[in-house]
Scaffold this active site. Structure first.
Site, PDB file in Angstrom:
ATOM      1  N   HIS A   1       0.826  -1.210   0.000  1.00  6.67           N
ATOM      2  CA  HIS A   1       0.000   0.000   0.000  1.00  6.67           C
ATOM      3  C   HIS A   1       0.865   1.267   0.000  1.00  6.67           C
ATOM      4  CE1 HIS A   1      -3.486  -2.431   1.097  1.00  6.67           C
ATOM      5  NE2 HIS A   1      -2.822  -2.923   2.121  1.00  6.67           N
TER       6      HIS A   1
HETATM    7  C1  BDR Z   1      -2.564   1.008   5.508  1.00  8.29           C
HETATM    8  O1  BDR Z   1      -2.734   0.453   6.810  1.00  8.29           O
HETATM    9  C2  BDR Z   1      -1.543  -0.108   7.277  1.00  8.29           C
HETATM   10  O2  BDR Z   1      -1.733  -1.422   7.675  1.00  8.29           O
HETATM   11  C3  BDR Z   1      -0.533  -0.013   6.156  1.00  8.29           C
HETATM   12  O3  BDR Z   1       0.741   0.325   6.646  1.00  8.29           O
HETATM   13  C4  BDR Z   1      -1.080   1.049   5.234  1.00  8.29           C
HETATM   14  O4  BDR Z   1      -0.570   2.320   5.558  1.00  8.29           O
HETATM   15  C5  BDR Z   1      -3.371   0.192   4.508  1.00  8.29           C
HETATM   16  O5  BDR Z   1      -4.715   0.255   4.822  1.00  8.29           O
END
Ligand code: BDR
Ligand code: CA
Length: 313
Positions: free
Chosen positions: A234
């Protein structure tokens, strides 16, 4: 040159984003925030990732809880330490004595100005906006991983970073700062599965082998929690607009943060309709756009670029 600050809560994908950004950009500072784990864990993990890559970037610890003041439980995806799966080196550097919010404000006052790559809950940025009413006016841009035009992960419709602190997200999206919103709808398409992890390990090098171990853990969690066959990168996607803008396509849109809904709190309500007329009887006009919202992504190209960066350390 604009100061670029990474605001983050590492986190496996934050860690990859730090190396991807540091390989391609001049990163001025890192500010940390609670989120995937406690503030203390985020700060320790940021320092450990920098140590692994032998990078010297100052780290400032920011907020340890959302604006509403209630502590949040650590996220479920990244393990006990926030970065489970590999042993990272003990950091030789300590966090800076100054608080992360003061640091953000100070960098924004510099002649070069500042932009933020935001990879966690938006609490630090919103707090800076609350403390200094001209902070937002001085910010050049924010490129953030958060929200979604479609499904959520924390709830059916809410993405984790926004769900951690919807009030902070609301402040940021209303601030007038130019925003690139790179949300789950695209970041879920940027994944590493077993084959990609094997390829990363085969690249050799310290960082590549540590990240292969980290991604093994992250993939297992993604599989057991969401039934996915890949782990999503992400956060590196919020670096892409600054490094390889052609890999993501955007629509300008108004994004509202749902603060009340029983089933929809923290949803990013993205108005992608583009309704221009405001004198219709049953259709409301779209409000003025406040963000470029990512709608398409070239996932495998992004994974390749991120791996190249990791392999360089
Ligand atoms: C986001 O939530 C976290 O788990 C990850 O680091 C990312 O920033 C994805 O939804
Ligand atoms: Ca994150």
């Amino acid at each position: 040159m604009t100061n670029i600050i990474i605001d983050c809560d590492p986190g496996h994908d934050d860690a990859a984003a730090i190396l991807y950004a540091a390989h391609n950009l001049n990163i001025t500072a890192i500010t940390t925030v609670y989120g995937n784990n406690s503030l203390q864990a985020s700060t320790q993990n940021a320092l450990a990732v920098l140590e692994l890559a032998k990078l010297r970037i100052p780290v400032f610890a920011g907020e340890d809880r959302p604006l509403c003041g209630n502590e949040r439980l650590p996220g479920d995806l990244h393990g006990k330490s926030g970065l489970d799966g590999a042993v990272l080196p003990e950091p030789s550097a300590a966090p800076q004595p100054e608080n992360g919010i003061d640091a953000l404000i100070e960098y924004s006052l510099s002649d070069e100005g500042c932009g933020i790559i935001a990879l966690g809950p938006l609490t630090n940025i919103a707090r800076a906006m609350q403390l200094d009413s001209s902070f937002a006016g001085r910010m050049k841009w924010i490129s953030l991983m958060g929200g979604s035009t479609t499904v959520g992960n924390s709830t059916a419709v809410a993405e984790f970073n926004i769900h951690c602190d919807p009030e902070a997200a609301d402040i940021v999206f209303r601030s007038g700062v130019p925003i690139k919103m790179v949300g789950l709808n695209v970041t879920r398409q940027v994944g590493v599965g077993e084959a990609e992890i094997a390829a990363l390990r085969a690249m050799g090098g310290t960082a590549a082998s540590v990240f292969a171990d980290l991604f093994d853990f992250y993939l297992e969690r993604s599989r057991s929690i969401f039934g996915l066959t890949h782990a999503s990168l992400h956060d590196p996607c919020a670096v892409v607009p600054l490094v390889k803008p052609e890999l993501i396509t955007y629509r300008d849109a108004h994004v509202a943060i749902e603060l009340i809904g029983e089933h929809t709190r923290a949803m990013t309500v993205c108005d992608l309709r583009n309704v221009r007329l405001d004198n219709l009887q049953t259709i409301t006009a779209s409000r003025k756009s406040n963000a470029d919202v990512a709608v398409e992504v070239r996932g495998s190209d992004i994974v390749r670029h991120v791996f190249e960066a990791i392999g360089a350390f």
